[in-house]
Motif scaffolding. Sequence first.
Motif, PDB file in Angstrom:
ATOM      1  N   SER A   1       0.791  -1.238   0.000  1.00 60.55           N
ATOM      2  CA  SER A   1       0.000   0.000   0.000  1.00 60.55           C
ATOM      3  C   SER A   1       0.822   1.286   0.000  1.00 60.55           C
ATOM      4  N   LYS A   2       2.138   1.194   0.258  1.00 57.29           N
ATOM      5  CA  LYS A   2       2.883   2.447   0.432  1.00 57.29           C
ATOM      6  C   LYS A   2       3.454   3.029  -0.859  1.00 57.29           C
ATOM      7  N   THR A   3       3.722   2.201  -1.849  1.00 55.42           N
ATOM      8  CA  THR A   3       4.339   2.709  -3.079  1.00 55.42           C
ATOM      9  C   THR A   3       3.303   3.472  -3.901  1.00 55.42           C
ATOM     10  N   GLN A   4       3.608   4.716  -4.217  1.00 57.33           N
ATOM     11  CA  GLN A   4       2.683   5.511  -5.010  1.00 57.33           C
ATOM     12  C   GLN A   4       3.043   5.364  -6.485  1.00 57.33           C
ATOM     13  N   VAL A   5       2.145   4.745  -7.240  1.00 54.93           N
ATOM     14  CA  VAL A   5       2.400   4.608  -8.672  1.00 54.93           C
ATOM     15  C   VAL A   5       1.647   5.740  -9.368  1.00 54.93           C
ATOM     16  N   THR A   6       2.353   6.849  -9.539  1.00 56.75           N
ATOM     17  CA  THR A   6       1.728   8.067 -10.056  1.00 56.75           C
ATOM     18  C   THR A   6       1.816   8.105 -11.584  1.00 56.75           C
ATOM     19  N   ALA A   7       1.155   9.107 -12.155  1.00 55.27           N
ATOM     20  CA  ALA A   7       1.201   9.267 -13.613  1.00 55.27           C
ATOM     21  C   ALA A   7       2.655   9.460 -14.064  1.00 55.27           C
ATOM     22  N   ARG A   8       3.441  10.175 -13.246  1.00 54.44           N
ATOM     23  CA  ARG A   8       4.841  10.409 -13.640  1.00 54.44           C
ATOM     24  C   ARG A   8       5.633   9.098 -13.639  1.00 54.44           C
ATOM     25  N   VAL A   9       5.365   8.247 -12.667  1.00 52.67           N
ATOM     26  CA  VAL A   9       6.036   6.939 -12.655  1.00 52.67           C
ATOM     27  C   VAL A   9       5.655   6.179 -13.928  1.00 52.67           C
ATOM     28  N   LEU A  10       4.372   6.195 -14.248  1.00 53.01           N
ATOM     29  CA  LEU A  10       3.898   5.420 -15.399  1.00 53.01           C
ATOM     30  C   LEU A  10       4.463   5.951 -16.718  1.00 53.01           C
ATOM     31  N   GLN A  11       4.699   7.265 -16.747  1.00 54.56           N
ATOM     32  CA  GLN A  11       5.310   7.862 -17.944  1.00 54.56           C
ATOM     33  C   GLN A  11       6.666   7.240 -18.243  1.00 54.56           C
ATOM     34  N   ASN A  12       7.349   6.838 -17.200  1.00 53.86           N
ATOM     35  CA  ASN A  12       8.687   6.257 -17.361  1.00 53.86           C
ATOM     36  C   ASN A  12       8.658   4.748 -17.553  1.00 53.86           C
ATOM     37  N   ALA A  13       7.462   4.181 -17.474  1.00 54.72           N
ATOM     38  CA  ALA A  13       7.347   2.718 -17.450  1.00 54.72           C
ATOM     39  C   ALA A  13       7.088   2.184 -18.857  1.00 54.72           C
TER      40      ALA A  13
ATOM     41  N   MET B   1       3.794  -4.056 -18.169  1.00 56.01           N
ATOM     42  CA  MET B   1       2.585  -4.726 -18.664  1.00 56.01           C
ATOM     43  C   MET B   1       1.522  -4.804 -17.578  1.00 56.01           C
ATOM     44  N   THR B   2       1.980  -5.023 -16.343  1.00 54.71           N
ATOM     45  CA  THR B   2       1.001  -5.259 -15.286  1.00 54.71           C
ATOM     46  C   THR B   2       1.540  -4.830 -13.916  1.00 54.71           C
ATOM     47  N   ILE B   3       0.607  -4.393 -13.063  1.00 53.75           N
ATOM     48  CA  ILE B   3       0.954  -4.027 -11.687  1.00 53.75           C
ATOM     49  C   ILE B   3       0.108  -4.897 -10.767  1.00 53.75           C
ATOM     50  N   GLY B   4       0.726  -5.435  -9.734  1.00 52.62           N
ATOM     51  CA  GLY B   4      -0.033  -6.203  -8.750  1.00 52.62           C
ATOM     52  C   GLY B   4       0.032  -5.494  -7.417  1.00 52.62           C
ATOM     53  N   ALA B   5      -1.139  -5.199  -6.839  1.00 57.54           N
ATOM     54  CA  ALA B   5      -1.175  -4.652  -5.482  1.00 57.54           C
ATOM     55  C   ALA B   5      -1.301  -5.860  -4.560  1.00 57.54           C
ATOM     56  N   PHE B   6      -0.262  -6.145  -3.776  1.00 56.16           N
ATOM     57  CA  PHE B   6      -0.284  -7.294  -2.860  1.00 56.16           C
ATOM     58  C   PHE B   6      -1.053  -6.896  -1.604  1.00 56.16           C
ATOM     59  N   CYS B   7      -2.263  -6.433  -1.814  1.00 58.39           N
ATOM     60  CA  CYS B   7      -3.134  -5.975  -0.733  1.00 58.39           C
ATOM     61  C   CYS B   7      -4.524  -5.832  -1.357  1.00 58.39           C
ATOM     62  N   ILE B   8      -5.419  -5.143  -0.655  1.00 58.78           N
ATOM     63  CA  ILE B   8      -6.772  -5.010  -1.193  1.00 58.78           C
ATOM     64  C   ILE B   8      -6.886  -3.705  -1.981  1.00 58.78           C
ATOM     65  N   GLY B   9      -6.483  -2.624  -1.335  1.00 64.28           N
ATOM     66  CA  GLY B   9      -6.696  -1.300  -1.925  1.00 64.28           C
ATOM     67  C   GLY B   9      -5.813  -1.052  -3.133  1.00 64.28           C
ATOM     68  N   THR B  10      -6.319  -0.234  -4.058  1.00 60.97           N
ATOM     69  CA  THR B  10      -5.516   0.119  -5.233  1.00 60.97           C
ATOM     70  C   THR B  10      -5.477   1.633  -5.417  1.00 60.97           C
ATOM     71  N   ASN B  11      -5.865   2.398  -4.362  1.00 61.90           N
ATOM     72  CA  ASN B  11      -5.864   3.851  -4.580  1.00 61.90           C
ATOM     73  C   ASN B  11      -4.472   4.477  -4.542  1.00 61.90           C
ATOM     74  N   GLN B  12      -3.436   3.646  -4.271  1.00 64.24           N
ATOM     75  CA  GLN B  12      -2.064   4.141  -4.379  1.00 64.24           C
ATOM     76  C   GLN B  12      -1.582   4.121  -5.837  1.00 64.24           C
ATOM     77  N   ILE B  13      -2.429   3.602  -6.721  1.00 64.50           N
ATOM     78  CA  ILE B  13      -2.060   3.508  -8.141  1.00 64.50           C
ATOM     79  C   ILE B  13      -2.957   4.449  -8.949  1.00 64.50           C
ATOM     80  N   ASP B  14      -2.368   5.217  -9.858  1.00 67.41           N
ATOM     81  CA  ASP B  14      -3.178   6.051 -10.745  1.00 67.41           C
ATOM     82  C   ASP B  14      -3.803   5.122 -11.795  1.00 67.41           C
TER      83      ASP B  14
END
Length: 630
Positions: free
Chosen positions: A282-294, A298-311
């Motif tokens: 839950s702590k890693t923020q996958v922001t639009a800027r991170v995704l711009q560099n990605a 292909m895929t992101i897995g949140a090893f938890c329930i919530g996904t609001n840390q991901i844009d």
Amino acid sequence: MTPSKFFVIDFDSTFTKVEAFDVLADISLEGLPDKEERKKQIHQITLQGMDGSISFRQSLEQRLHLLQAERKHLPPLVSRLKASVSESFKRNREFFTTYKDHVYIISNGFREFIEPVVSEFGIKPENILANEFRFDASGKVIGFDESNPLSVNNGKVEQLKKLNLPGDVYVIGDGYTDYEIKQSGLANRFYAFTENVEREVVVNNADHVTPSLDEFLYLNKLNTVISYPKNRINVLLLENVHPVAIKHLRDEGFKVDSYHAALTEDELCERIRDVSVLGIRSKTQVTARVLQNANRLMTIGAFCIGTNQIDLKEATRRGIAVFNAPFSNTRSVVELALAQMIMLMRNITEKSNKMHAGVWDKSAKNSFEVRGKKLGLIGYGNIGTQLSVLAESLGMRVLYYDCEEKLSLGNAIKCRTMAEVLDQADVVSLHVDGRESNTHLIGQREFDRMKDGVIFINLSRGHVVNIDALRQAILSGKVGGCAVDVFPYEPVSNDEEFHSPLRGLPNTILTPHIGGSTAEAQENIGHFVPGKFMDYINTGSTSNAVNFPNITLPTLENAHRLIHIHENVPGILARINQVLANHGINIVGQYLKTNEQIGYVITDINKEYEKDVVKALRAIEHTIKFRVLY
Ligand code: NAI
């Protein structure tokens, strides 16, 4: 077919994951009191043979003497070796049958156990170069064929010389003796095989390091069964995800890097560039800027329930599928809710606090059983339903309200409004999701409706309850006891102090958002999310994806699968099919699903097609991502 190429492959720790002599020792020395001592000695002698302090022949003689092997030990040895064939060899059976005249197995081990294992892959007996045992009349191993070049130093080189293969020779192995074939000029290339063991000296001398057979086949354009070697797919797992996840992904052949903490946005922007699969908590923020560099993600897995840390919107726009683990910790939350109900009904926190202060207050006042009490559930999803079943087995009567139509389990009674539940319940437990409209779902008005002395539990999301109203309800005695695990604001780390109007209130259990935090839940998540990654990468399946249209796909058989992700604008399917028709391609199966943002089209086609169709499909306007699977 490439007639002028020969593939010379080592057996121990290459074709199989294990060293056959280690397995044989386990079998032949079984029951002997000095078994472990002998195994140690065998290992020692193997090393001495390798470093040259004794000759190879001496090492072989000494080891056989210690092993006390007999013919009857061979069948169990062979069956264990068969079960230990390297994963990438199993995946690529087709390579061995296609090139059966050109594949050689070379080993300082023994034909008696090698042949039964490799012949199942179509390797010819005459292409197996190995030592041979000598037995006495009772079946005891008493030695080996001493005329065999493989029974002396430099045996592999001598054997290869004798073979005099008429073409390019590629050697694949994990040991120094395999490299020596190349060193002596008898092979064109040496590939250090590191799927099972990695030896520095071997890797340093290799023309190429091949973490699996897939990589070797890919490099030499010999691959028939997989589209892309997994070892070329970089997986980055952050925030200390459970080791079982790392193991699953490594076993599958991915290149996995893991890190114990979260990365900052800047660090992640840098690190993400060559990553195809990202795992976070839950702590890693996958922001639009991170995704711009990605670029390769292909895929992101949140090893938890919530996904609001991901844009999520940006991830979708870029064709990146996001998965989470929505029910891996359901049971953990349910168990805690049950425990809290019982503790609160018995006023245990108060009693425990008093005991710590030296007060012995033995009384049955304000202590009740949960049996026969009414449990009111708000939200009847994964957690609500499971709690309903377990609470009934404790003898509680369950009422529930869900804003969606939900099947009632067991004897639970469905209510048409939340008020109906609040009016009747002795215990109110919240299990709604965290959607914004649920903010302050429970406030003063709702508390007022509840029975006097009600037990109130919130293990869902912090913003769902008006905390000031809850404080008032506790102080006024309306709420007789409460347990809260989630808060409108939660400290970002263990170093930050927890502030809340609920601190210090009577019969109030406060926990730091640990409803789902158990070893079992972490392990379940460690199994679940990698499973989602693998399904997505291997088949294109998106079942349970948070941001992609959900499609569960059949495994691919005898076909190639075209996976096309595009912006959701009209006419794309027609254009895909037009391209396929223009190239005269026969569609075996096709699946399409869209959501607001994207369309996901899977087309299975016959294996034979002109490769420029791929280019044409990629060129379709509004395409976000395209890949071919086989
Ligand atoms: P779920 O999505 O399976 O169930 C939620 C249910 O609530 C759905 O059936 C939905 O229709 C219903 N719902 C939503 N708003 C409603 C409303 N206003 N009135 C009535 N029903 C409503 O979710 P699951 O897995 O059961 O989780 C429930 C909650 O528990 C979630 O908020 C989740 O974030 C939280 N949770 C907390 C954990 C912790 O550590 N404390 C761990 C796991 C989940």
